[in-house]
Design a protein around this motif. Structure first.
Motif, PDB file in Angstrom:
ATOM      1  N   THR A  99       1.102  -3.282  -4.455  1.00 49.77           N
ATOM      2  CA  THR A  99       1.439  -4.450  -3.266  1.00 49.77           C
ATOM      3  C   THR A  99       0.905  -5.522  -3.716  1.00 49.77           C
ATOM      4  O   THR A  99      -0.064  -5.761  -4.732  1.00 49.77           O
ATOM      5  CB  THR A  99       1.096  -3.553  -2.256  1.00 49.77           C
ATOM      6  OG1 THR A  99      -0.492  -3.589  -1.916  1.00 49.77           O
ATOM      7  CG2 THR A  99       1.590  -2.123  -1.801  1.00 49.77           C
ATOM      8  N   LYS A 100       0.770  -6.455  -2.690  1.00 43.18           N
ATOM      9  CA  LYS A 100       0.188  -7.667  -2.768  1.00 43.18           C
ATOM     10  C   LYS A 100      -1.121  -7.687  -2.031  1.00 43.18           C
ATOM     11  O   LYS A 100      -1.741  -8.697  -1.776  1.00 43.18           O
ATOM     12  CB  LYS A 100       1.057  -8.830  -2.340  1.00 43.18           C
ATOM     13  CG  LYS A 100       2.395  -9.112  -3.018  1.00 43.18           C
ATOM     14  CD  LYS A 100       3.371 -10.084  -2.489  1.00 43.18           C
ATOM     15  CE  LYS A 100       4.226 -10.382  -3.668  1.00 43.18           C
ATOM     16  NZ  LYS A 100       5.249 -11.547  -3.120  1.00 43.18           N
ATOM     17  N   VAL A 101      -1.614  -6.483  -1.519  1.00 41.18           N
ATOM     18  CA  VAL A 101      -2.817  -6.429  -0.805  1.00 41.18           C
ATOM     19  C   VAL A 101      -3.622  -5.263  -1.512  1.00 41.18           C
ATOM     20  O   VAL A 101      -3.244  -4.375  -2.203  1.00 41.18           O
ATOM     21  CB  VAL A 101      -2.818  -6.318   0.725  1.00 41.18           C
ATOM     22  CG1 VAL A 101      -2.146  -7.488   1.411  1.00 41.18           C
ATOM     23  CG2 VAL A 101      -2.169  -5.282   0.854  1.00 41.18           C
ATOM     24  N   ASP A 102      -4.992  -5.168  -1.228  1.00 43.59           N
ATOM     25  CA  ASP A 102      -5.844  -4.416  -2.043  1.00 43.59           C
ATOM     26  C   ASP A 102      -5.840  -3.142  -1.289  1.00 43.59           C
ATOM     27  O   ASP A 102      -7.133  -2.627  -1.341  1.00 43.59           O
ATOM     28  CB  ASP A 102      -7.185  -4.962  -1.984  1.00 43.59           C
ATOM     29  CG  ASP A 102      -7.881  -5.194  -1.222  1.00 43.59           C
ATOM     30  OD1 ASP A 102      -7.114  -5.443   0.017  1.00 43.59           O
ATOM     31  OD2 ASP A 102      -9.394  -5.551  -1.164  1.00 43.59           O
ATOM     32  N   LEU A 153      -1.526   9.802  -3.003  1.00 49.67           N
ATOM     33  CA  LEU A 153      -0.893   8.274  -3.267  1.00 49.67           C
ATOM     34  C   LEU A 153      -1.875   7.441  -3.414  1.00 49.67           C
ATOM     35  O   LEU A 153      -2.735   7.271  -2.351  1.00 49.67           O
ATOM     36  CB  LEU A 153       0.282   8.182  -2.101  1.00 49.67           C
ATOM     37  CG  LEU A 153       0.560   6.897  -1.496  1.00 49.67           C
ATOM     38  CD1 LEU A 153       1.631   6.162  -2.695  1.00 49.67           C
ATOM     39  CD2 LEU A 153       1.420   6.905  -0.236  1.00 49.67           C
ATOM     40  N   ARG A 154      -1.914   6.567  -3.997  1.00 47.01           N
ATOM     41  CA  ARG A 154      -2.830   5.225  -4.117  1.00 47.01           C
ATOM     42  C   ARG A 154      -2.316   4.100  -4.017  1.00 47.01           C
ATOM     43  O   ARG A 154      -1.260   3.635  -4.707  1.00 47.01           O
ATOM     44  CB  ARG A 154      -3.655   5.397  -5.552  1.00 47.01           C
ATOM     45  CG  ARG A 154      -4.825   4.329  -5.292  1.00 47.01           C
ATOM     46  CD  ARG A 154      -5.912   4.311  -6.362  1.00 47.01           C
ATOM     47  NE  ARG A 154      -6.738   5.563  -6.249  1.00 47.01           N
ATOM     48  CZ  ARG A 154      -7.743   5.547  -5.460  1.00 47.01           C
ATOM     49  NH1 ARG A 154      -8.012   4.615  -4.685  1.00 47.01           N
ATOM     50  NH2 ARG A 154      -8.330   6.417  -5.166  1.00 47.01           N
ATOM     51  N   ILE A 155      -2.511   3.376  -2.885  1.00 55.45           N
ATOM     52  CA  ILE A 155      -1.936   1.894  -2.855  1.00 55.45           C
ATOM     53  C   ILE A 155      -2.965   0.726  -3.007  1.00 55.45           C
ATOM     54  O   ILE A 155      -4.074   0.789  -2.893  1.00 55.45           O
ATOM     55  CB  ILE A 155      -1.411   1.697  -1.301  1.00 55.45           C
ATOM     56  CG1 ILE A 155      -0.429   2.853  -0.978  1.00 55.45           C
ATOM     57  CG2 ILE A 155      -0.849   0.392  -1.133  1.00 55.45           C
ATOM     58  CD1 ILE A 155      -1.020   3.806  -0.195  1.00 55.45           C
ATOM     59  N   PHE A 156      -2.475  -0.004  -4.175  1.00 55.20           N
ATOM     60  CA  PHE A 156      -3.544  -0.928  -4.625  1.00 55.20           C
ATOM     61  C   PHE A 156      -2.689  -2.410  -4.972  1.00 55.20           C
ATOM     62  O   PHE A 156      -1.447  -2.590  -4.843  1.00 55.20           O
ATOM     63  CB  PHE A 156      -4.047  -0.530  -5.840  1.00 55.20           C
ATOM     64  CG  PHE A 156      -3.092  -0.322  -7.241  1.00 55.20           C
ATOM     65  CD1 PHE A 156      -3.007  -1.188  -8.002  1.00 55.20           C
ATOM     66  CD2 PHE A 156      -2.084   0.473  -7.267  1.00 55.20           C
ATOM     67  CE1 PHE A 156      -2.320  -1.076  -9.201  1.00 55.20           C
ATOM     68  CE2 PHE A 156      -0.931   0.622  -8.163  1.00 55.20           C
ATOM     69  CZ  PHE A 156      -1.316  -0.499  -9.236  1.00 55.20           C
ATOM     70  N   ALA A 171     -11.748   4.002  -8.037  1.00 48.02           N
ATOM     71  CA  ALA A 171     -11.426   3.914  -6.514  1.00 48.02           C
ATOM     72  C   ALA A 171     -10.827   2.564  -6.079  1.00 48.02           C
ATOM     73  O   ALA A 171     -11.494   2.192  -5.048  1.00 48.02           O
ATOM     74  CB  ALA A 171     -12.097   4.894  -5.666  1.00 48.02           C
ATOM     75  N   LEU A 172      -9.934   1.897  -6.886  1.00 47.84           N
ATOM     76  CA  LEU A 172      -9.442   0.802  -6.360  1.00 47.84           C
ATOM     77  C   LEU A 172      -8.283   1.045  -4.936  1.00 47.84           C
ATOM     78  O   LEU A 172      -7.504   2.152  -5.054  1.00 47.84           O
ATOM     79  CB  LEU A 172      -8.487  -0.038  -7.268  1.00 47.84           C
ATOM     80  CG  LEU A 172      -9.708  -0.423  -8.331  1.00 47.84           C
ATOM     81  CD1 LEU A 172      -8.616  -1.174  -9.477  1.00 47.84           C
ATOM     82  CD2 LEU A 172     -10.713  -1.445  -7.996  1.00 47.84           C
TER      83      LEU A 172
END
Length: 238
Positions: free
Chosen positions: A162-165, A212-215, A231-232
């Protein structure tokens, strides 16, 4: 290769990620940068599959909102994802990678049909596999396609760029005091009504106990760092 915490992953990119600062279509510089990130992770020993949205070209729901019949709009959106997948395949091959595009709808002159066993074989052979056309049916987003394919190929981790961390308790662009979550349980996402993925995609990942990882993909080297266990972003788990 042994330093990887995740061996087989599926990376979901939005079509808008390919636009860069353009208003429409694909920015070649952005495409090259994303392909280089994928190649870096691949060369470290990861088996990588990709799903890319089509919102930079056509978005079915948006076309339907403008008066187009929804099924037709979604079919146009599926074709847009094939265009993006072919562009990514070309970018990866220019960097020396081997890539295959597999479509959920039949377009045999430009790419392969999606066949689960063949997809897994491509990954085992070191080919970056790009899944196009979502699930091959209208009314399902490419988030759903990404979750479904990740489960089918036995991915260790589903990644959503995504565009956020990560995931916040409210929109960080509108609320400077927004709080980012490091980890979330699937039940917490439901309870807090956090818009992590669309409902069908989320249910698939939850029921399969797929982490699921959102980064933020704009952070250089983020993909490889995650594969090495850093762990980003935000991890959603069962």
């Amino acid at each position: 290769m042994t330093d990887l915490a995740h061996r087989r992953v599926l990376l979901k990119l939005s079509g808008e990620a390919l636009m860069g600062d353009e208003d429409y279509g694909i920015d070649p510089k952005v495409l090259h940068r994303l392909a280089a990130e994928v190649m870096e992770a691949h060369e470290a020993g990861a088996e990588i599959a990709l799903v890319i949205g089509g919102g930079n070209i056509f978005r079915g729901a948006g076309l339907a909102a403008g008066g187009m019949e929804r099924v037709t709009g979604d079919q146009m959106g599926m074709l847009a994802t094939v265009i993006n997948a072919l562009a990514m395949q070309d970018a990866l091959e220019k960097l020396g990678g081997k890539a295959r595009v597999m479509s959920a709808i039949k377009i045999n002159d430009v790419c392969e049909d999606y066949i689960r066993r063949r997809a897994i074989r491509h990954l085992e052979k070191g080919r970056i596999t790009i899944f196009a056309a979502g699930v091959g049916a209208p009314f399902f987003t490419t988030d759903s396609g990404a979750a479904l394919r990740a489960v089918e190929i036995g991915a260790d981790l589903l990644l959503k760029a995504t565009k956020v961390d990560g995931v916040y308790d409210t929109d960080p662009k509108k609320h400077p005091d927004a709080v980012r979550f490091d980890t979330l349980h699937y039940s917490e996402v439901i309870a807090r009504n956090l818009q992590v993925m669309d409902t069908a995609a989320f249910a698939l990942a939850r029921d399969a106990a797929l982490p699921l990882r959102i980064f933020d993909m704009d952070e250089p080297g983020a993909l490889l760092r995650i594969l090495r266990g850093e762990a980003l972003g935000t991890l959603v788990h069962a």
